[in-house]
Write a protein that holds these residues in place. Structure first.
Motif, short mmCIF file in Angstrom:
data_model
loop_
_atom_site.label_atom_id
_atom_site.label_comp_id
_atom_site.label_asym_id
_atom_site.label_seq_id
_atom_site.Cartn_x
_atom_site.Cartn_y
_atom_site.Cartn_z
N ALA A 166 0.84 -1.20 0.00
CA ALA A 166 0.00 0.00 0.00
C ALA A 166 0.88 1.25 0.00
O ALA A 166 0.55 2.25 -0.66
CB ALA A 166 -0.93 0.00 1.21
N PHE A 167 1.99 1.19 0.71
CA PHE A 167 2.92 2.32 0.75
C PHE A 167 3.47 2.61 -0.64
O PHE A 167 3.58 3.76 -1.06
CB PHE A 167 4.05 2.00 1.73
N ILE A 174 4.31 11.09 10.98
CA ILE A 174 4.67 12.32 10.27
C ILE A 174 3.42 13.17 10.02
O ILE A 174 3.41 14.38 10.30
CB ILE A 174 5.38 12.00 8.95
N ALA A 175 2.37 12.57 9.50
CA ALA A 175 1.14 13.31 9.21
C ALA A 175 0.50 13.84 10.49
O ALA A 175 0.01 14.98 10.52
CB ALA A 175 0.15 12.41 8.46
N SER A 176 0.54 13.07 11.55
CA SER A 176 -0.04 13.50 12.82
C SER A 176 0.74 14.69 13.40
O SER A 176 0.14 15.66 13.88
CB SER A 176 -0.04 12.33 13.81
N ARG A 200 5.85 14.27 -0.93
CA ARG A 200 6.72 13.26 -1.52
C ARG A 200 7.94 13.02 -0.63
O ARG A 200 8.43 11.90 -0.52
CB ARG A 200 7.15 13.72 -2.92
N ALA A 201 8.43 14.07 0.04
CA ALA A 201 9.57 13.92 0.95
C ALA A 201 9.23 13.00 2.12
O ALA A 201 10.10 12.27 2.60
CB ALA A 201 10.01 15.29 1.46
N ASP A 202 7.98 13.04 2.58
CA ASP A 202 7.56 12.14 3.66
C ASP A 202 7.71 10.68 3.25
O ASP A 202 8.10 9.84 4.07
CB ASP A 202 6.10 12.40 4.05
N LEU A 203 7.43 10.38 2.00
CA LEU A 203 7.58 9.01 1.51
C LEU A 203 9.05 8.59 1.54
O LEU A 203 9.37 7.46 1.89
CB LEU A 203 7.03 8.89 0.09
N HIS A 204 9.94 9.51 1.18
CA HIS A 204 11.37 9.19 1.20
C HIS A 204 11.87 8.97 2.62
O HIS A 204 12.74 8.13 2.85
CB HIS A 204 12.17 10.29 0.51
N VAL A 205 11.33 9.70 3.57
CA VAL A 205 11.72 9.52 4.97
C VAL A 205 11.21 8.18 5.49
O VAL A 205 11.94 7.44 6.16
CB VAL A 205 11.18 10.68 5.84
N ALA A 206 9.98 7.85 5.17
CA ALA A 206 9.36 6.64 5.71
C ALA A 206 9.92 5.35 5.10
O ALA A 206 9.89 4.30 5.73
CB ALA A 206 7.85 6.68 5.51
N ALA A 219 9.90 -3.69 9.25
CA ALA A 219 9.07 -2.66 9.90
C ALA A 219 8.02 -2.14 8.92
O ALA A 219 8.14 -2.28 7.71
CB ALA A 219 9.95 -1.53 10.39
N ASP A 220 7.02 -1.52 9.46
CA ASP A 220 5.90 -1.02 8.67
C ASP A 220 6.09 0.47 8.39
O ASP A 220 6.04 1.28 9.31
CB ASP A 220 4.61 -1.27 9.45
N PRO A 221 6.29 0.88 7.12
CA PRO A 221 6.50 2.30 6.82
C PRO A 221 5.25 3.14 7.03
O PRO A 221 5.34 4.35 7.22
CB PRO A 221 6.93 2.30 5.36
N THR A 222 4.06 2.52 7.02
CA THR A 222 2.85 3.30 7.21
C THR A 222 2.75 3.84 8.64
O THR A 222 2.12 4.87 8.86
CB THR A 222 1.60 2.48 6.86
#
Length: 96
Positions: free
Chosen positions: A39-40, A80-82, A58-64, A71-74
């Motif tokens: 899903a990620f 991050i979103a919170s 898009r930068a959040d995706l690169h960090v995660a 581990a679960d990137p979600t």
């Protein structure tokens, strides 16, 4: 049968379900992490506007994606979103 024989036999009986439960939980967690990682990767196919709609960049995706494979990137994306939502809310309260 003595008490010692009964105690030894009882501990073997109770340890088998515990091991089976741990193995089942490990398999379930691995499957869930694999499913969430798929899903990620679908998030990476979204446009920047679609990501912004759900509070990500898009930068959040690169960090995660830097989390270890198991581990679960979600989970990282949720944090991050919170944090971003809390920061925006705090800034809005200061302005008002």
């Amino acid at each position: 049968m003595t008490t010692i024989d009964f105690a030894t036999e009882t501990s073997r009986i109770t340890s088998r379900p515990a091991v089976a439960t741990r193995v089942a939980n490990a398999l379930l967690n691995a499957y869930q992490a694999w499913k969430n990682r798929r899903a990620f990767y679908r998030l990476g196919e979204m446009s920047d506007a679609e990501l912004a709609d759900i509070g990500l960049t898009r930068a959040d995706l690169h960090v995660a994606i830097d989390v270890p494979f198991g581990a679960d990137p979600t989970v990282k994306l949720r944090a991050i979103a919170s944090d971003r939502a809390d920061t925006i809310e705090n800034l809005a309260r200061q302005v008002a």
